[in-house]
Scaffold this active site. Structure first.
Site, PDB file in Angstrom:
ATOM      1  N   ASP A   1      17.270  44.676  60.424  1.00 19.70           N
ATOM      2  CA  ASP A   1      16.226  44.253  59.257  1.00 19.70           C
ATOM      3  C   ASP A   1      16.084  42.729  59.421  1.00 19.70           C
ATOM      4  O   ASP A   1      16.612  42.017  58.785  1.00 19.70           O
ATOM      5  CB  ASP A   1      16.658  44.819  57.838  1.00 19.70           C
ATOM      6  CG  ASP A   1      15.750  44.168  56.809  1.00 19.70           C
ATOM      7  OD1 ASP A   1      14.683  43.701  57.201  1.00 19.70           O
ATOM      8  OD2 ASP A   1      16.060  43.939  55.548  1.00 19.70           O
TER       9      ASP A   1
ATOM     10  N   ASP B   1       9.921  48.110  59.319  1.00 16.16           N
ATOM     11  CA  ASP B   1      10.763  47.393  58.396  1.00 16.16           C
ATOM     12  C   ASP B   1      11.433  48.493  57.351  1.00 16.16           C
ATOM     13  O   ASP B   1      11.452  48.332  56.108  1.00 16.16           O
ATOM     14  CB  ASP B   1       9.903  46.387  57.794  1.00 16.16           C
ATOM     15  CG  ASP B   1      10.715  45.426  57.059  1.00 16.16           C
ATOM     16  OD1 ASP B   1      12.189  45.468  57.379  1.00 16.16           O
ATOM     17  OD2 ASP B   1      10.230  44.392  56.416  1.00 16.16           O
TER      18      ASP B   1
ATOM     19  N   GLU C   1      10.212  36.789  55.203  1.00 23.82           N
ATOM     20  CA  GLU C   1       9.933  38.309  54.414  1.00 23.82           C
ATOM     21  C   GLU C   1      10.523  38.588  53.290  1.00 23.82           C
ATOM     22  O   GLU C   1      10.435  38.856  52.375  1.00 23.82           O
ATOM     23  CB  GLU C   1       9.702  39.549  55.306  1.00 23.82           C
ATOM     24  CG  GLU C   1       9.353  40.858  54.793  1.00 23.82           C
ATOM     25  CD  GLU C   1      10.177  41.691  54.005  1.00 23.82           C
ATOM     26  OE1 GLU C   1       9.903  42.430  53.429  1.00 23.82           O
ATOM     27  OE2 GLU C   1      11.280  41.265  54.107  1.00 23.82           O
ATOM     28  N   GLU C   2      12.036  38.369  53.293  1.00 25.31           N
ATOM     29  CA  GLU C   2      12.883  38.595  52.416  1.00 25.31           C
ATOM     30  C   GLU C   2      12.850  37.761  51.393  1.00 25.31           C
ATOM     31  O   GLU C   2      13.525  38.123  50.198  1.00 25.31           O
ATOM     32  CB  GLU C   2      14.611  38.267  53.235  1.00 25.31           C
ATOM     33  CG  GLU C   2      14.654  39.193  54.527  1.00 25.31           C
ATOM     34  CD  GLU C   2      14.970  40.667  54.153  1.00 25.31           C
ATOM     35  OE1 GLU C   2      14.816  40.974  52.875  1.00 25.31           O
ATOM     36  OE2 GLU C   2      15.051  41.332  54.913  1.00 25.31           O
TER      37      GLU C   2
ATOM     38  N   ASP D   1      13.174  36.458  59.608  1.00 24.15           N
ATOM     39  CA  ASP D   1      14.265  36.286  58.956  1.00 24.15           C
ATOM     40  C   ASP D   1      15.188  37.374  58.733  1.00 24.15           C
ATOM     41  O   ASP D   1      14.670  38.427  58.865  1.00 24.15           O
ATOM     42  CB  ASP D   1      13.910  35.738  57.670  1.00 24.15           C
ATOM     43  CG  ASP D   1      13.037  36.436  57.015  1.00 24.15           C
ATOM     44  OD1 ASP D   1      12.235  37.306  57.168  1.00 24.15           O
ATOM     45  OD2 ASP D   1      13.270  36.500  55.449  1.00 24.15           O
TER      46      ASP D   1
ATOM     47  N   HIS E   1      21.004  44.531  54.692  1.00 24.83           N
ATOM     48  CA  HIS E   1      21.873  43.440  53.887  1.00 24.83           C
ATOM     49  C   HIS E   1      23.147  43.607  53.595  1.00 24.83           C
ATOM     50  O   HIS E   1      23.584  42.561  53.190  1.00 24.83           O
ATOM     51  CB  HIS E   1      21.010  43.291  52.601  1.00 24.83           C
ATOM     52  CG  HIS E   1      19.461  43.292  52.529  1.00 24.83           C
ATOM     53  ND1 HIS E   1      18.721  42.853  51.600  1.00 24.83           N
ATOM     54  CD2 HIS E   1      18.488  43.473  53.464  1.00 24.83           C
ATOM     55  CE1 HIS E   1      17.337  42.784  52.034  1.00 24.83           C
ATOM     56  NE2 HIS E   1      17.341  43.186  53.406  1.00 24.83           N
TER      57      HIS E   1
ATOM     58  N   HIS F   1       9.432  40.890  61.185  1.00 28.34           N
ATOM     59  CA  HIS F   1       9.807  39.655  60.442  1.00 28.34           C
ATOM     60  C   HIS F   1      10.993  39.012  61.212  1.00 28.34           C
ATOM     61  O   HIS F   1      11.951  39.566  61.570  1.00 28.34           O
ATOM     62  CB  HIS F   1       9.953  39.698  58.794  1.00 28.34           C
ATOM     63  CG  HIS F   1      11.104  40.596  58.424  1.00 28.34           C
ATOM     64  ND1 HIS F   1      12.332  39.947  58.109  1.00 28.34           N
ATOM     65  CD2 HIS F   1      10.950  41.929  57.799  1.00 28.34           C
ATOM     66  CE1 HIS F   1      13.244  41.115  57.530  1.00 28.34           C
ATOM     67  NE2 HIS F   1      12.362  42.093  57.344  1.00 28.34           N
TER      68      HIS F   1
END
Ligand SMILES: [Zn+2]
Length: 415
Positions: A144, A202, A178-179, A85, A384, A83
């Site tokens: 990520d 992921d 995705e997030e 983002d 994150h 992904h």
């Protein structure tokens, strides 16, 4: 075994992608939710612009497909997913830092003096002597999921440079947002990919792979009250906030995120807004079993009906929506996918660590849409967070995993 992916090259590729800030924006309903996801998609596509064997397309949603045609008939068509983002947490521009030859001590992030301490993160000691990528402390790293983009790109570059390496149709698909609700995967035309299975990169540390995740959905409730001045409210005022509170009180007390773990599901009350006249409530529902998930929806319907009887049908509404599914049912239909993930790990000297994921990933949408898609490690830790870190060798091996799974599929054809 031979080394196919070069550590320095994949790290440079990864760091190049981290310089584009692709933080997704939950309140923006457009896809992609930020322009920079196009920019990253176009950068990756442009890197293959002069390669005649690769067809690269970026659509209006920044969904990007790089296609490498098969060089060996009969081999499975495989899609690598990543992904574009990064999470809305710690959303500043990323300045990656390469810690060379990690000595086993605490890592101090240079811009903030924040410390990734060995005591808090003892897994650091697994990486002594390796290079580790961190940030300067002002943002998340974005491994990520830019580590996955780098792993897919380098695996494709290897296949391009090594005509003897047999493969079926290979695609690298980059998905936006995705997030913030797996939006990109929901906008993907899965059938058009015409593939046998997919691999998302992921998840977490080296060796980890997802064997199941949970069913996820959300509920939005609205409540209409009756306004009255509090000095003469007796028998008149109906307080919408207190009706919302009745819903919260009616939910099973032990089934909250903070009181559950492993395969236990929950109701997560995550937003309440309003005043005495009108209020709304949002609740996330999670369960590993389809029956349990349906029961959670039934519980909310029943609470709603009770309240409608007391306060009037038109004054209470409930809207339920499904977000993603457990991948287990789809993956169980093709056990050879997980088997080849495990075999690839053993061939590369990696200990397989199956993971039950209390969350979702692009494959949780893509698998029920017809393409069984497993989720394997990128090698990164502390997603994150400003303390996110990525051991270089883990990333190199994530890319090797893609090649090894392709190589295993060739053996089946020749056997
Ligand atoms: Zn991710």
């Amino acid at each position: 075994m031979t080394t196919r992916i070069n550590a320095d090259q994949i790290i440079n590729t990864f760091i190049r992608y981290t310089t584009i800030n692709t933080t997704s924006v939950p309140d923006n309903q457009q896809l992609p939710s930020c322009e920079n996801q196009y920019k990253l998609a176009q950068l990756v596509a442009s890197e293959f612009a002069d390669v005649s064997d690769i067809q690269a397309t970026v659509n209006e949603n920044a969904i990007t497909v790089l296609s490498l045609p098969a060089n060996c008939p009969g081999m499975p068509a495989i899609v690598f997913f990543a992904h574009l983002d990064t999470a809305p947490d710690n959303a500043n521009d990323t300045h990656a830092v390469r810690v060379k030859n990690y000595a086993g001590t605490d890592i101090v992030l240079p811009a903030t003096d924040e410390v990734i301490a060995v005591e808090a993160f003892p897994e650091l000691l697994n990486y002594v002597g390796q290079d580790i990528i961190t940030t300067d402390g002002t943002s998340l790293l974005g491994a990520d999921d830019k580590a996955a983009i780098a792993a897919g790109v380098e695996a494709i570059c290897y296949m391009l440079a090594t005509p003897d390496f047999k493969h079926g149709d290979i695609k690298l698909v980059l998905l936006p947002d995705e997030e913030i609700g797996i939006r990109g995967a929901k906008a993907l035309n899965v059938a058009e990919l015409n593939a046998d299975f997919g691999i998302c990169l992921d998840c977490c540390g080296i060796g980890e792979y997802v064997v199941e995740n949970w069913y996820a959905g959300s509920a939005k409730m609205t409540f209409k009250g009756v306004t009255a001045h509090p000095m003469s409210a007796k028998g008149k005022l109906v307080n919408a906030l207190l009706i919302a509170n009745e819903v919260i009180n009616a939910l099973p007390e032990a089934e909250r995120p903070e009181l559950t773990e492993g395969r236990e599901g929950y109701f997560w009350v995550n937003k309440i807004t309003g005043n005495t006249v009108s209020a709304s409530l949002e609740i996330a529902l999670r369960d590993f079993e389809i029956d349990g998930y349906q029961n959670r929806k039934a519980t909310l319907r029943s609470i709603t009906e009770q309240l409608q009887k007391r306060y009037g049908h038109e004054n209470i509404t409930l809207e339920l929506s499904d977000t993603y599914d457990n991948v287990k049912a789809g993956l169980d239909k093709k056990p050879e996918i997980i088997a080849s993930v495990q075999q690839a790990m053993r061939n590369l000297g990696i200990e397989p660590k199956p993971l039950i994921m209390r969350g979702g990933y692009d494959g949780s949408v893509i698998t029920p849409a017809g393409l069984p898609t497993v989720n394997i490690f990128t090698g990164a830790h502390n997603f994150h967070s400003t303390k996110e870190f990525l051991p270089a060798e883990s990333l190199r091996l994530a890319s090797e995993m893609l090649l090894e799974i392709v190589a295993l599929s060739a053996q089946k054809v020749t056997a």
